[in-house]
Scaffold this active site. Structure first.
Site, PDB file in Angstrom:
ATOM      1  N   ASP A  84      38.039  31.537  58.520  1.00  0.00           N
ATOM      2  CA  ASP A  84      39.252  31.919  59.247  1.00  0.00           C
ATOM      3  C   ASP A  84      39.325  33.441  59.277  1.00  0.00           C
ATOM      4  O   ASP A  84      39.997  34.065  58.458  1.00  0.00           O
ATOM      5  CB  ASP A  84      40.487  31.329  58.546  1.00  0.00           C
ATOM      6  CG  ASP A  84      41.772  31.778  59.220  1.00  0.00           C
ATOM      7  OD1 ASP A  84      41.719  32.294  60.349  1.00  0.00           O
ATOM      8  OD2 ASP A  84      42.845  31.614  58.598  1.00  0.00           O
ATOM      9  N   SER A  95      39.419  37.425  61.226  1.00  0.00           N
ATOM     10  CA  SER A  95      39.913  38.211  62.356  1.00  0.00           C
ATOM     11  C   SER A  95      38.725  38.446  63.301  1.00  0.00           C
ATOM     12  O   SER A  95      37.668  37.832  63.155  1.00  0.00           O
ATOM     13  CB  SER A  95      40.549  39.511  61.850  1.00  0.00           C
ATOM     14  OG  SER A  95      39.712  40.125  60.902  1.00  0.00           O
ATOM     15  N   GLU A 100      39.153  35.918  50.119  1.00  0.00           N
ATOM     16  CA  GLU A 100      39.848  36.784  51.086  1.00  0.00           C
ATOM     17  C   GLU A 100      39.623  38.233  50.649  1.00  0.00           C
ATOM     18  O   GLU A 100      39.808  38.570  49.487  1.00  0.00           O
ATOM     19  CB  GLU A 100      41.349  36.426  51.108  1.00  0.00           C
ATOM     20  CG  GLU A 100      42.278  37.487  51.678  1.00  0.00           C
ATOM     21  CD  GLU A 100      42.017  37.818  53.148  1.00  0.00           C
ATOM     22  OE1 GLU A 100      41.898  36.899  53.970  1.00  0.00           O
ATOM     23  OE2 GLU A 100      41.938  39.036  53.460  1.00  0.00           O
TER      24      GLU A 100
HETATM   25  N1  SPD Z   1      42.316  37.672  68.114  1.00  0.00           N
HETATM   26  C1  SPD Z   1      42.927  37.206  66.902  1.00  0.00           C
HETATM   27  C2  SPD Z   1      42.153  36.179  66.176  1.00  0.00           C
HETATM   28  C3  SPD Z   1      42.797  35.857  64.868  1.00  0.00           C
HETATM   29  C4  SPD Z   1      42.163  34.768  64.127  1.00  0.00           C
HETATM   30  N2  SPD Z   1      42.592  34.650  62.762  1.00  0.00           N
HETATM   31  C5  SPD Z   1      43.931  34.311  62.558  1.00  0.00           C
HETATM   32  C6  SPD Z   1      44.281  34.092  61.139  1.00  0.00           C
HETATM   33  C7  SPD Z   1      45.307  33.029  60.978  1.00  0.00           C
HETATM   34  N3  SPD Z   1      45.158  32.339  59.758  1.00  0.00           N
END
Ligand code: SPD
Length: 314
Positions: free
Chosen positions: A176, A178, A126
């Site tokens: 996972d 963003s 991360e």
């Molecule tokens: N548009 C938002 C997408 C978010 C995806 N990641 C979320 C992280 C949760 N563990």
């Protein structure tokens, strides 16, 4: 970790921007629309080395984690995304032992992986330490995944981590992330996918956050076309419902390397019902995922099938 109020400079332009007392998710990836949540109480607001991190208590979805103005999770609906991005790949492989998570700093994917007793080691990379700390502080039911002794957490750049990873060691890799604006941009590009396929064992499976069929079909198609050139096994697209994500849906790209048997993503070979049994099933039941939902998630509306024709193999 500074609670709200200790940081004098107000950065939260997404607060009160459409209506006083409301958070609005305004962003370049969903022009012309913005999901709004009524704010009960701002809880955290700070700038990390990578992004703007916020937590607030909403009136109807519990606590909300926001990165660079974009909702990452809410207490009320986070289980749909975390269960699906974890169990779709984990249940597509027999006896997965070595797992890598890129991103996922809130710990929700780790919480889901902890249900799988076949796992011997989980590496997680991360980029943002603040996300991990904030999740532990404000979302203990999500961050509980960090308590699994099989977890080896590395704070660093996922692109670099994968570049340096030993070839062929992972049964499953979960990305996972963003959205592809800001720190996660490199996780949607060809060099990353080339390293993803290299780090997987033959017949290994990867699952990546793959945006919304309603808003991002061109991006989905572009990324899946790149992956269809790189991954020699199977390629699938699944989706789920998350009310607080843009358009209320989010998808997952499922990828496998060439292996002894062809992976059929639609048919779980490691069914969750055989894994989460007895006390575990009673004390911490799954809330969204089951084997029927698994198969159904790959059923695509006609406009998506048309757009992705030729790139999806299963
Ligand atoms: N548009 C938002 C997408 C978010 C995806 N990641 C979320 C992280 C949760 N563990």
């Amino acid at each position: 970790m500074a609670p709200h109020g200790e940081n004098p400079a107000p950065r939260a332009s997404n607060m009160n921007s459409i209506a006083p007392g409301w958070f609005s998710e305004i962003g370049p990836m969903w022009p012309g629309e913005a999901r709004s949540l009524k704010v009960e109480k701002p809880l955290f607001d700070d700038q990390s080395d990578f992004q703007h991190v916020q937590v607030f208590k909403s009136e109807t979805y519990g606590k909300v984690l926001v990165l660079d103005g974009v909702i990452q999770l809410t207490e009320r609906d986070e289980f749909s995304y975390q269960e699906m991005i974890s169990h779709l790949p984990m249940c597509s492989v027999k006896d997965p032992k070595r797992v890598l998570v890129i991103g996922g700093g809130d710990g929700g994917v780790l919480r889901e992986l902890s249900r799988h007793s076949s796992i011997e080691r989980i590496d997680m990379c991360e980029i943002d330490k603040m996300v991990v700390e904030v999740s532990k502080g404000y979302f203990p039911d999500v961050a509980i995944g960090f308590k699994d002794p099989r977890v080896n957490l590395v704070i660093g750049d996922g692109v670099k981590f994968l570049q340096d990873a030993e070839a062929g060691i992972y049964d499953v890799i979960i990305v996972d992330s963003s959205d592809p604006v800001g720190p996660a941009e490199g996780l949607f590009q060809r060099p990353f996918y080339m390293n993803l396929t290299r780090a997987l064992r033959p017949g290994g499976v990867a699952c990546t956050q793959a945006e919304s069929i309603w808003l991002h079909l061109p991006i989905i198609k572009e990324v899946m076309t790149i992956c269809s050139e790189i991954f020699k096994g199977s390629l699938g697209y699944a989706w789920t419902s998350v009310p607080t994500y843009p358009s209320g849906t989010i998808g997952f790209m499922l990828l496998s390397t060439d292996g002894p048997t062809k992976v059929n993503f639609k048919q779980p070979v490691n069914p969750i019902e055989e894994i989460v049994t007895g006390e575990a099933a009673k004390t911490r039941p799954l809330k969204y995922y089951n084997s029927e939902v698994h198969s159904a998630a790959f059923v695509l509306p006609q406009f998506v099938k048309d757009a992705l024709q030729g790139v999806i193999s299963t």
